[in-house]
Structure formats: structure tokens, C-alpha cells
Design a protein around this motif. Structure first.
Motif, short mmCIF file in Angstrom:
data_model
loop_
_atom_site.label_atom_id
_atom_site.label_comp_id
_atom_site.label_asym_id
_atom_site.label_seq_id
_atom_site.Cartn_x
_atom_site.Cartn_y
_atom_site.Cartn_z
N ARG A 1 -2.70 -4.53 17.33
CA ARG A 1 -2.32 -5.10 15.86
C ARG A 1 -3.19 -4.61 14.78
NH1 ARG A 1 1.21 -8.14 13.68
NH2 ARG A 1 1.63 -9.37 15.60
N LEU A 2 -4.41 -4.32 14.92
CA LEU A 2 -5.51 -3.97 13.76
C LEU A 2 -5.27 -2.42 13.53
CD1 LEU A 2 -7.67 -4.69 11.86
CD2 LEU A 2 -9.15 -4.14 13.69
N ASN A 3 -5.07 -1.61 14.85
CA ASN A 3 -4.75 -0.35 14.84
C ASN A 3 -3.46 0.04 13.94
OD1 ASN A 3 -7.43 0.10 15.94
ND2 ASN A 3 -6.54 0.54 18.09
N ALA A 4 -2.50 -0.65 14.63
CA ALA A 4 -1.19 -0.64 14.11
C ALA A 4 -1.19 -0.67 12.34
CB ALA A 4 -0.32 -1.60 14.59
N ALA A 5 -2.11 -1.94 11.97
CA ALA A 5 -2.15 -1.91 10.51
C ALA A 5 -2.53 -0.97 9.85
CB ALA A 5 -2.94 -3.28 10.19
N ALA A 6 -3.69 -0.21 10.53
CA ALA A 6 -4.16 0.78 9.78
C ALA A 6 -3.25 2.23 9.81
CB ALA A 6 -5.64 1.27 10.47
N ILE A 7 -2.52 2.33 10.91
CA ILE A 7 -1.58 3.33 10.94
C ILE A 7 -0.38 3.22 9.70
CG2 ILE A 7 0.32 4.17 12.34
CD1 ILE A 7 -1.47 3.84 14.82
N GLU A 8 -0.10 1.80 9.73
CA GLU A 8 1.08 1.60 9.00
C GLU A 8 0.53 1.84 7.31
OE1 GLU A 8 1.80 -2.52 9.67
OE2 GLU A 8 2.45 -1.82 11.87
N ARG A 9 -0.85 1.37 7.10
CA ARG A 9 -1.25 1.80 5.82
C ARG A 9 -1.52 3.06 5.20
NH1 ARG A 9 -3.44 -1.83 2.10
NH2 ARG A 9 -4.66 -0.92 0.67
N GLY A 10 -1.83 3.92 6.60
CA GLY A 10 -1.76 5.47 6.36
C GLY A 10 -0.60 6.03 5.90
N ALA A 11 0.66 5.64 6.53
CA ALA A 11 1.94 6.19 6.65
C ALA A 11 2.37 5.58 5.08
CB ALA A 11 2.81 5.45 7.49
N ARG A 12 2.18 4.36 4.67
CA ARG A 12 2.38 4.16 3.34
C ARG A 12 1.77 4.96 2.33
NH1 ARG A 12 2.16 -1.19 4.18
NH2 ARG A 12 -0.09 -1.07 3.95
N ALA A 13 0.36 4.97 2.46
CA ALA A 13 -0.28 6.04 1.49
C ALA A 13 0.38 7.47 1.43
CB ALA A 13 -1.70 5.76 1.88
N ARG A 14 0.77 7.91 2.53
CA ARG A 14 1.29 9.49 2.63
C ARG A 14 2.51 9.24 1.70
NH1 ARG A 14 -1.07 9.00 7.42
NH2 ARG A 14 0.53 8.49 8.72
N HIS A 15 3.12 8.35 1.85
CA HIS A 15 4.49 8.49 1.37
C HIS A 15 4.79 7.86 0.18
CE1 HIS A 15 5.05 9.62 5.62
NE2 HIS A 15 5.96 10.36 5.18
N MET A 16 3.91 7.40 -0.71
CA MET A 16 3.83 6.99 -1.95
C MET A 16 4.29 7.76 -2.83
SD MET A 16 2.68 3.92 -1.89
CE MET A 16 2.55 3.56 -3.69
N THR A 17 4.99 7.19 -4.10
CA THR A 17 5.88 8.10 -5.13
C THR A 17 5.07 7.59 -6.39
OG1 THR A 17 7.74 6.88 -5.27
CG2 THR A 17 7.48 8.76 -3.75
N LEU A 18 5.26 8.47 -7.52
CA LEU A 18 4.82 7.90 -8.54
C LEU A 18 6.04 7.31 -9.38
CD1 LEU A 18 2.81 10.92 -10.19
CD2 LEU A 18 2.05 8.87 -9.41
N GLY A 19 5.75 6.02 -10.17
CA GLY A 19 6.99 5.40 -10.73
C GLY A 19 7.58 4.48 -10.01
#
Length: 140
Positions: A122-140
């Protein structure tokens, strides 16, 4: 575990990405682009034949039409993937569902199932999910 799995490890990773895209019954162009970019750029796919993508996609779609198709897919994935690629597989699934900028309930349930079936902590999954979210952020 069979010595001759039906899928290669690369096939399994691609099948999981396709399944992640189809998990909400609506495949977005951005998700397909992400799958193609991933296949074309990650070292794990260096010797993967990209011409296999349509065949693997069809196999996933056929499985999804079966009553226990998702369970069958996870069985194939577990057989084909060495344990050290389970977190890679989860990361690729997260990247695909994050590619369109939204996560809906079926995608979240699918990721939870992947996490469980591939035994991703679960902890590794949370880190992976956070990384995916960070890589796919957009402005606005």
C-alpha cells in the motif's frame, strides 16, 4: 508457474495498460497515446514488437466480455510477470488511467484490484500513484 507462459512479460505489461484504459468502458485518445509512448520509450519494451499491440488489445477486450475475464487476465499477468515487475506494472496502469486527467470510480476500483492481485504494498502504491498524478498535472 509454467515455464512457457502464454504472454511474455512485455505482453503482460501491454495487456495491463490496455485493460487499465478500458476499465471504465471508455478508451480515451490520451490513454492510447500514453500506451504508445510508453512502448516506444521505456527500456523494458526495447525488444517488444509494437505490431503485437492490436492482438493484445483484442485479447483483453475478448477477456472483458467473459464473465470471469478480469480474473483470467490477472491469472495470465501473474503467470507472465516476474515479481520484480509488479510495481512496474502498477505504475504503468496508473500512468494510463491518469493520462486523461481524470480518475473515475471504475478506474479506481481497477487500480485497487491490480494492487491486490499483484501484491503491491500500500505504501509503495501510494508513492506510485502520487508520481503518476505529478507527471500528468496540467496548468489551470
Amino acid at each position: 508457474m509454467s515455464t512457457n507462459p502464454l504472454l511474455s512479460p512485455q505482453d503482460a505489461l501491454v495487456a495491463l495498460m490496455v485493460a487499465a484504459s478500458a476499465s471504465n468502458e471508455h478508451i480515451e485518445t490520451s490513454e492510447l497515446v500514453k500506451i504508445n509512448q510508453t512502448i516506444n520509450h521505456l527500456p523494458i519494451f526495447a525488444d517488444f514488437d509494437a505490431d503485437r499491440l492490436p492482438t493484445l488489445s483484442r485479447a483483453v477486450f475478448d477477456l472483458f466480455e467473459e464473465e470471469d475475464g478480469l480474473d483470467a487476465l490477472f491469472g495470465l499477468l501473474r503467470e507472465a510477470l516476474p515479481a520484480e515487475l509488479n510495481e512496474t506494472a502498477y505504475a504503468l496502469a496508473c500512468d494510463v488511467v491518469a493520462a486523461d486527467g481524470t480518475l473515475d470510480e471504475p478506474e479506481l476500483r481497477f487500480l485497487e484490484e491490480v494492487r491486490f492481485e499483484l501484491n503491491v504494498d500500500r505504501l509503495n502504491a501510494a508513492a506510485i500513484e502520487r508520481g503518476a498524478r505529478a507527471r500528468h498535472m496540467t496548468l489551470g
